[in-house]
Design a protein around this motif. Structure first.
Motif, PDB file in Angstrom:
ATOM      1  N   SER A   1      32.803  38.428  25.089  1.00 18.44           N
ATOM      2  CA  SER A   1      33.623  38.960  26.176  1.00 18.44           C
ATOM      3  C   SER A   1      33.197  38.389  27.523  1.00 18.44           C
ATOM      4  N   ALA A   2      31.885  38.292  27.741  1.00 21.11           N
ATOM      5  CA  ALA A   2      31.395  37.731  29.002  1.00 21.11           C
ATOM      6  C   ALA A   2      31.800  36.269  29.120  1.00 21.11           C
ATOM      7  N   TYR A   3      31.709  35.525  28.018  1.00 20.86           N
ATOM      8  CA  TYR A   3      32.124  34.121  28.024  1.00 20.86           C
ATOM      9  C   TYR A   3      33.617  34.006  28.320  1.00 20.86           C
ATOM     10  N   ALA A   4      34.426  34.838  27.667  1.00 21.45           N
ATOM     11  CA  ALA A   4      35.872  34.795  27.874  1.00 21.45           C
ATOM     12  C   ALA A   4      36.231  35.149  29.313  1.00 21.45           C
ATOM     13  N   MET A   5      35.538  36.129  29.889  1.00 17.73           N
ATOM     14  CA  MET A   5      35.817  36.527  31.262  1.00 17.73           C
ATOM     15  C   MET A   5      35.453  35.408  32.242  1.00 17.73           C
ATOM     16  N   ALA A   6      34.307  34.761  32.020  1.00 19.94           N
ATOM     17  CA  ALA A   6      33.895  33.658  32.893  1.00 19.94           C
ATOM     18  C   ALA A   6      34.847  32.477  32.757  1.00 19.94           C
ATOM     19  N   THR A   7      35.279  32.178  31.551  1.00 20.19           N
ATOM     20  CA  THR A   7      36.226  31.084  31.318  1.00 20.19           C
ATOM     21  C   THR A   7      37.556  31.372  32.000  1.00 20.19           C
ATOM     22  N   HIS A   8      38.030  32.594  31.865  1.00 15.97           N
ATOM     23  CA  HIS A   8      39.283  32.991  32.502  1.00 15.97           C
ATOM     24  C   HIS A   8      39.184  32.847  34.010  1.00 15.97           C
ATOM     25  N   ALA A   9      38.064  33.302  34.591  1.00 16.14           N
ATOM     26  CA  ALA A   9      37.885  33.203  36.037  1.00 16.14           C
ATOM     27  C   ALA A   9      37.860  31.742  36.485  1.00 16.14           C
TER      28      ALA A   9
ATOM     29  N   VAL B   1      53.644  28.467  48.786  1.00 19.14           N
ATOM     30  CA  VAL B   1      52.213  28.745  48.825  1.00 19.14           C
ATOM     31  C   VAL B   1      51.834  29.427  50.137  1.00 19.14           C
ATOM     32  N   SER B   2      51.139  30.545  50.029  1.00 17.10           N
ATOM     33  CA  SER B   2      50.545  31.217  51.181  1.00 17.10           C
ATOM     34  C   SER B   2      49.039  31.013  51.067  1.00 17.10           C
ATOM     35  N   VAL B   3      48.475  30.244  51.988  1.00 18.69           N
ATOM     36  CA  VAL B   3      47.054  29.921  51.928  1.00 18.69           C
ATOM     37  C   VAL B   3      46.211  31.193  51.988  1.00 18.69           C
ATOM     38  N   GLU B   4      46.627  32.163  52.768  1.00 24.43           N
ATOM     39  CA  GLU B   4      45.880  33.415  52.888  1.00 24.43           C
ATOM     40  C   GLU B   4      45.834  34.150  51.549  1.00 24.43           C
ATOM     41  N   GLU B   5      46.984  34.232  50.862  1.00 26.29           N
ATOM     42  CA  GLU B   5      47.031  34.896  49.558  1.00 26.29           C
ATOM     43  C   GLU B   5      46.174  34.154  48.541  1.00 26.29           C
ATOM     44  N   GLU B   6      46.216  32.831  48.575  1.00 24.02           N
ATOM     45  CA  GLU B   6      45.424  32.035  47.634  1.00 24.02           C
ATOM     46  C   GLU B   6      43.933  32.216  47.887  1.00 24.02           C
ATOM     47  N   MET B   7      43.544  32.356  49.160  1.00 25.48           N
ATOM     48  CA  MET B   7      42.141  32.601  49.478  1.00 25.48           C
ATOM     49  C   MET B   7      41.684  33.947  48.908  1.00 25.48           C
ATOM     50  N   LEU B   8      42.524  34.959  49.027  1.00 22.83           N
ATOM     51  CA  LEU B   8      42.186  36.273  48.473  1.00 22.83           C
ATOM     52  C   LEU B   8      42.106  36.222  46.950  1.00 22.83           C
ATOM     53  N   LYS B   9      43.010  35.485  46.325  1.00 19.53           N
ATOM     54  CA  LYS B   9      42.956  35.325  44.869  1.00 19.53           C
ATOM     55  C   LYS B   9      41.682  34.590  44.460  1.00 19.53           C
ATOM     56  N   GLY B  10      41.264  33.614  45.262  1.00 19.25           N
ATOM     57  CA  GLY B  10      40.032  32.879  44.984  1.00 19.25           C
ATOM     58  C   GLY B  10      38.808  33.780  45.035  1.00 19.25           C
ATOM     59  N   VAL B  11      38.771  34.677  46.016  1.00 22.69           N
ATOM     60  CA  VAL B  11      37.668  35.636  46.114  1.00 22.69           C
ATOM     61  C   VAL B  11      37.665  36.561  44.906  1.00 22.69           C
ATOM     62  N   GLU B  12      38.847  37.001  44.491  1.00 26.37           N
ATOM     63  CA  GLU B  12      38.965  37.865  43.316  1.00 26.37           C
ATOM     64  C   GLU B  12      38.457  37.147  42.059  1.00 26.37           C
ATOM     65  N   ALA B  13      38.806  35.878  41.902  1.00 29.41           N
ATOM     66  CA  ALA B  13      38.351  35.103  40.744  1.00 29.41           C
ATOM     67  C   ALA B  13      36.835  34.919  40.786  1.00 29.41           C
ATOM     68  N   LYS B  14      36.268  34.690  41.962  1.00 31.83           N
ATOM     69  CA  LYS B  14      34.811  34.546  42.076  1.00 31.83           C
ATOM     70  C   LYS B  14      34.117  35.843  41.698  1.00 31.83           C
ATOM     71  N   ARG B  15      34.658  36.960  42.136  1.00 27.70           N
ATOM     72  CA  ARG B  15      34.069  38.258  41.776  1.00 27.70           C
ATOM     73  C   ARG B  15      34.127  38.481  40.266  1.00 27.70           C
ATOM     74  N   GLN B  16      35.232  38.079  39.648  1.00 24.28           N
ATOM     75  CA  GLN B  16      35.349  38.223  38.197  1.00 24.28           C
ATOM     76  C   GLN B  16      34.303  37.355  37.499  1.00 24.28           C
ATOM     77  N   HIS B  17      34.098  36.148  37.987  1.00 25.95           N
ATOM     78  CA  HIS B  17      33.102  35.258  37.394  1.00 25.95           C
ATOM     79  C   HIS B  17      31.696  35.823  37.582  1.00 25.95           C
TER      80      HIS B  17
END
Length: 128
Positions: free
Chosen positions: A10-18, A91-107
């Motif tokens: 599960s940890a591997y799958a979550m990191a891969t997804h992120a 593309v909204s750069v601000e929204e993409e930046m927030l999504k990037g932070v969310e993905a980093k937190r998931q990783h």
């Protein structure tokens, strides 16, 4: 006894997804000024992996890489809702930046789960 532990899968799958989501977000940001480009995203980790019986296998990003499989990813990539930009770019750069932070937190969360599980496993073996 300690083989095929689901917490590590599960940890591997979550990191891969992120990591894959971060790649999609980076592609969106790289095309922020491309006329007509519509941003993409991948489905949420929980939705993609709610089937607990799913096997996680290595995948190859190019021919001969890691001897993995070139099968489709277990998550779906889709276009997000476009914004009203005059050149047709959604593309909204601000929204993409927030999504990037969310993905980093998931990783980071996946790595924390992995490290914690390793500490528990080491403790159970009498090694600290």
């Amino acid at each position: 006894m300690f083989y095929d532990l689901n917490v590590f899968k599960s940890a591997y799958a979550m990191a891969t997804h992120a990591g894959q989501r971060q790649a999609v977000i980076a592609r969106n940001m790289a095309n922020a000024d491309t006329p007509g480009y519509q941003p993409r995203d991948i489905e949420a980790f929980q939705k993609a992996f709610e089937n607990s019986g799913r096997e996680v296998a290595m995948t190859a990003t190019r021919a001969g890489h890691l001897n993995g499989f070139s099968s489709p990813k277990p998550w779906a990539e889709f276009e997000t809702t476009p914004s009203g930009d005059p050149n047709g770019n959604g593309v909204s750069v601000e929204e993409e930046m927030l999504k990037g932070v969310e993905a980093k937190r998931q990783h980071d969360r996946a790595l924390a789960i992995y490290k914690s599980s390793m500490n528990i496993l080491r403790s159970s073996l009498g090694r600290a």
